[in-house]
Design a protein around this motif. Structure first.
Motif, PDB file in Angstrom:
ATOM      1  N   VAL A 199     -28.538 -21.693   0.000  1.00  5.17           N
ATOM      2  CA  VAL A 199     -28.733 -20.914  -1.477  1.00  5.17           C
ATOM      3  C   VAL A 199     -29.289 -19.570  -1.150  1.00  5.17           C
ATOM      4  CG1 VAL A 199     -29.683 -20.855  -3.724  1.00  5.17           C
ATOM      5  CG2 VAL A 199     -29.453 -22.832  -2.896  1.00  5.17           C
ATOM      6  N   VAL A 200     -28.054 -18.464  -1.639  1.00  5.20           N
ATOM      7  CA  VAL A 200     -28.380 -17.136  -1.412  1.00  5.20           C
ATOM      8  C   VAL A 200     -28.768 -16.203  -2.807  1.00  5.20           C
ATOM      9  CG1 VAL A 200     -27.663 -15.009  -0.519  1.00  5.20           C
ATOM     10  CG2 VAL A 200     -27.068 -16.920   0.759  1.00  5.20           C
ATOM     11  N   THR A 201     -29.757 -15.816  -2.879  1.00  3.73           N
ATOM     12  CA  THR A 201     -30.074 -15.217  -4.246  1.00  3.73           C
ATOM     13  C   THR A 201     -30.040 -13.508  -3.997  1.00  3.73           C
ATOM     14  OG1 THR A 201     -31.540 -17.168  -4.734  1.00  3.73           O
ATOM     15  CG2 THR A 201     -31.711 -14.893  -6.149  1.00  3.73           C
TER      16      THR A 201
ATOM     17  N   CYS B   6     -18.737 -11.412  -5.733  1.00  2.00           N
ATOM     18  CA  CYS B   6     -17.538 -12.038  -5.251  1.00  2.00           C
ATOM     19  C   CYS B   6     -17.629 -11.803  -3.707  1.00  2.00           C
ATOM     20  CB  CYS B   6     -16.311 -11.924  -5.879  1.00  2.00           C
ATOM     21  SG  CYS B   6     -16.516 -12.743  -7.531  1.00  2.00           S
ATOM     22  N   GLN B   7     -17.666 -10.331  -3.525  1.00  2.23           N
ATOM     23  CA  GLN B   7     -17.728  -9.713  -2.138  1.00  2.23           C
ATOM     24  C   GLN B   7     -19.076 -10.256  -1.470  1.00  2.23           C
ATOM     25  OE1 GLN B   7     -17.847  -5.532  -2.636  1.00  2.23           O
ATOM     26  NE2 GLN B   7     -15.484  -5.450  -2.356  1.00  2.23           N
ATOM     27  N   MET B   8     -20.068 -10.555  -1.982  1.00  2.00           N
ATOM     28  CA  MET B   8     -21.388 -11.039  -1.337  1.00  2.00           C
ATOM     29  C   MET B   8     -20.962 -12.561  -1.090  1.00  2.00           C
ATOM     30  SD  MET B   8     -24.204 -10.761   0.011  1.00  2.00           S
ATOM     31  CE  MET B   8     -25.747 -10.244  -0.312  1.00  2.00           C
ATOM     32  N   ARG B   9     -20.473 -13.199  -1.939  1.00  2.00           N
ATOM     33  CA  ARG B   9     -20.065 -14.760  -1.429  1.00  2.00           C
ATOM     34  C   ARG B   9     -19.096 -14.610  -0.401  1.00  2.00           C
ATOM     35  NH1 ARG B   9     -16.013 -16.434  -5.630  1.00  2.00           N
ATOM     36  NH2 ARG B   9     -14.937 -15.280  -4.171  1.00  2.00           N
TER      37      ARG B   9
ATOM     38  N   GLY C 263     -21.352 -17.908  12.567  1.00  2.00           N
ATOM     39  CA  GLY C 263     -22.560 -18.168  13.093  1.00  2.00           C
ATOM     40  C   GLY C 263     -23.805 -17.054  13.091  1.00  2.00           C
ATOM     41  N   VAL C 264     -23.505 -16.100  12.066  1.00  5.35           N
ATOM     42  CA  VAL C 264     -24.819 -14.987  12.069  1.00  5.35           C
ATOM     43  C   VAL C 264     -24.594 -14.617  10.496  1.00  5.35           C
ATOM     44  CG1 VAL C 264     -25.672 -12.936  12.738  1.00  5.35           C
ATOM     45  CG2 VAL C 264     -24.636 -14.480  14.288  1.00  5.35           C
ATOM     46  N   LEU C 265     -25.677 -14.557  10.051  1.00  7.74           N
ATOM     47  CA  LEU C 265     -25.726 -13.989   8.358  1.00  7.74           C
ATOM     48  C   LEU C 265     -27.034 -13.023   8.215  1.00  7.74           C
ATOM     49  CD1 LEU C 265     -25.208 -13.924   5.302  1.00  7.74           C
ATOM     50  CD2 LEU C 265     -26.796 -15.711   5.032  1.00  7.74           C
ATOM     51  N   VAL C 266     -26.532 -11.686   8.287  1.00 13.96           N
ATOM     52  CA  VAL C 266     -27.542 -10.603   8.186  1.00 13.96           C
ATOM     53  C   VAL C 266     -27.670 -10.311   6.631  1.00 13.96           C
ATOM     54  CG1 VAL C 266     -28.027  -8.286   8.647  1.00 13.96           C
ATOM     55  CG2 VAL C 266     -26.902  -9.797  10.379  1.00 13.96           C
ATOM     56  N   VAL C 267     -28.812 -10.448   6.111  1.00 11.85           N
ATOM     57  CA  VAL C 267     -29.092 -10.101   4.650  1.00 11.85           C
ATOM     58  C   VAL C 267     -30.011  -8.778   4.421  1.00 11.85           C
ATOM     59  CG1 VAL C 267     -28.775 -12.507   3.867  1.00 11.85           C
ATOM     60  CG2 VAL C 267     -30.963 -11.601   4.420  1.00 11.85           C
ATOM     61  N   GLY C 268     -29.582  -7.903   3.547  1.00 14.43           N
ATOM     62  CA  GLY C 268     -30.533  -6.896   3.016  1.00 14.43           C
ATOM     63  C   GLY C 268     -31.687  -6.978   2.367  1.00 14.43           C
ATOM     64  N   ALA C 269     -32.504  -5.953   2.143  1.00 17.28           N
ATOM     65  CA  ALA C 269     -33.522  -6.089   1.280  1.00 17.28           C
ATOM     66  C   ALA C 269     -33.236  -6.572  -0.133  1.00 17.28           C
ATOM     67  CB  ALA C 269     -33.998  -4.639   1.293  1.00 17.28           C
TER      68      ALA C 269
END
Length: 151
Positions: A6-8, A18-21, A31-37
């Motif tokens: 679950v990404v909030t 939609c772009q974030m999804r 195999g890699v997820l980088v999330v911002g502030a």
């Protein structure tokens, strides 16, 4: 048990969500997820739900469900048929190789090189095997020809 990520994200227009999804899905497949502030994530374990995923709409206790495909491999989703299917498959394979070789963040320079003809969203849609007009596939092929000529 199924594991669900679950990404909030902070409030954003629907197009950005939609772009974030698409970004999260593509990143996880790589195999890699980088999330911002401001972006939070949580890994949940849920019982088997029979082909239904549960998606929290933002309010605690408020849940909506939607039936979606269980396929997670890109190859399983990319079925091309009809006019230009052979060309679409060839361009799709070249785009996958380009993405595999250049890694995360490689779609932005590809879209920039194409100018007004392509967006990062269109390139992600192509990688996900979504239905796109043949002109979009040809534009992808042309920019790949310029940046990564076939041997």
């Amino acid at each position: 048990m199924n594991r669900v990520l679950v990404v909030t994200v902070p409030a954003a227009p629907d197009g950005d969500l939609c772009q974030m999804r698409d970004y999260v899905k593509e990143s996880l497949e790589q195999g890699v997820l980088v999330v911002g502030a401001g972006v939070q994530w949580e890994l949940l374990e849920l019982p088997e739900l029979g082909g239904v995923w549960v998606q929290n709409t933002g309010s605690p206790g408020e849940v909506s469900t939607s039936a979606i495909s269980r396929a997670t491999n890109l190859e399983d989703k990319a079925a091309f048929a009809g006019y230009g299917a052979k060309d679409k498959r060839r361009i799709y394979e070249r785009l996958r190789k380009y993405r595999d070789h250049h890694g995360l963040g490689s779609l932005e320079p590809l879209a920039d090189a194409a100018g007004q003809e392509l967006t990062v969203t269109a390139l992600r849609d192509a990688l996900l095997g979504r239905k796109l007009p043949i002109d979009t596939w040809r534009a992808i092929g042309l920019v790949l020809d310029r940046l990564e000529p076939e041997n």
